[in-house]
Design an enzyme around this catalytic site. Structure first.
Site, PDB file in Angstrom:
ATOM      1  N   CYS A 122      -1.925   2.208  15.329  1.00 34.06           N
ATOM      2  CA  CYS A 122      -3.236   2.719  14.914  1.00 34.06           C
ATOM      3  C   CYS A 122      -3.063   3.265  13.501  1.00 34.06           C
ATOM      4  O   CYS A 122      -2.094   2.933  12.823  1.00 34.06           O
ATOM      5  CB  CYS A 122      -3.752   3.775  15.894  1.00 34.06           C
ATOM      6  SG  CYS A 122      -2.814   5.314  15.888  1.00 34.06           S
ATOM      7  N   ALA A 123      -3.952   4.114  13.073  1.00 32.71           N
ATOM      8  CA  ALA A 123      -3.877   4.637  11.709  1.00 32.71           C
ATOM      9  C   ALA A 123      -2.729   5.626  11.522  1.00 32.71           C
ATOM     10  O   ALA A 123      -2.021   5.582  10.531  1.00 32.71           O
ATOM     11  CB  ALA A 123      -5.198   5.298  11.324  1.00 32.71           C
TER      12      ALA A 123
END
Length: 191
Positions: free
Chosen positions: A66-67
């Site tokens: 994810c980020a």
């Protein structure tokens, strides 16, 4: 509950050819740049994709990204509860890019949607400002909007979850079209 296995960016990069990479960010964030070969299955669709992810994990290692690592950690826990062993990328795509590794973008992508963290900051800031202004101009009770957002941010930090992000993820530009998710799952099956 166990902590998911975390791979550093250098280890993940050296093993990228042997990993099935699943990006659990929203489609808009994914379009803004993702690890080479990553498949986009948003966090709220992990349960739907569970059978295909399980089959992929039986064929080789699965890396969830994810980020920053928070959503991928949540996805790894969900998958572990369902008997699927995965790893997460330490620091997420942010760390990947900071190390100078390439991020790929889907063909035909003209502009990227803001990252979820940025969307949350804009929404929270707007509601806080609106609550303060309405409280000054009309009635002090409107300041409860600001207090509610502040309480939500504290809760979010303590629990490492974000209700506002969950709501924003349901907006049309943050949602995959059914055909896109079907194509992603077909690609996952064919790996």
């Amino acid at each position: 509950m166990t902590t998911p296995i975390a791979l550093g960016t250098d280890e993940a990069r050296s093993r990228l050819h042997e990993l099935t990479v699943i990006d659990v960010r929203t489609p808009g964030e994914y379009a803004g740049g993702h690890l080479p070969g990553a498949l986009n299955i948003p966090l709220d669709r992990i349960q739907h994709a569970l059978p295909d992810i399980r089959r992929a994990s039986e064929r080789g290692d699965v890396l969830v990204v994810c980020a920053s690592g928070a959503r991928s950690g949540n996805a790894c826990r969900i998958l572990a509860e369902n008997g699927v062993t995965t790893a997460t990328l330490s620091g997420g795509t942010g760390a990947w890019a900071a190390e100078g590794h390439d991020l790929h973008r889907p063909k035909g992508t003209s502009r990227a949607t803001w990252g979820m963290e940025r969307q949350v900051r804009l929404t929270a800031g707007t509601v806080v400002l609106l609550g303060l202004l309405l409280g000054l101009l009309f009635h002090p009770a409107f300041q409860l909007l600001s207090a509610g957002i502040a309480a939500g941010l504290v809760f979010s930090a303590v629990t490492n979850t974000c209700g506002m992000a969950a709501v924003l993820a349901k907006l049309p530009y943050n949602r995959p079209r059914a055909a896109d998710l079907d194509d992603t799952l077909a690609a996952l099956r064919n790996r």
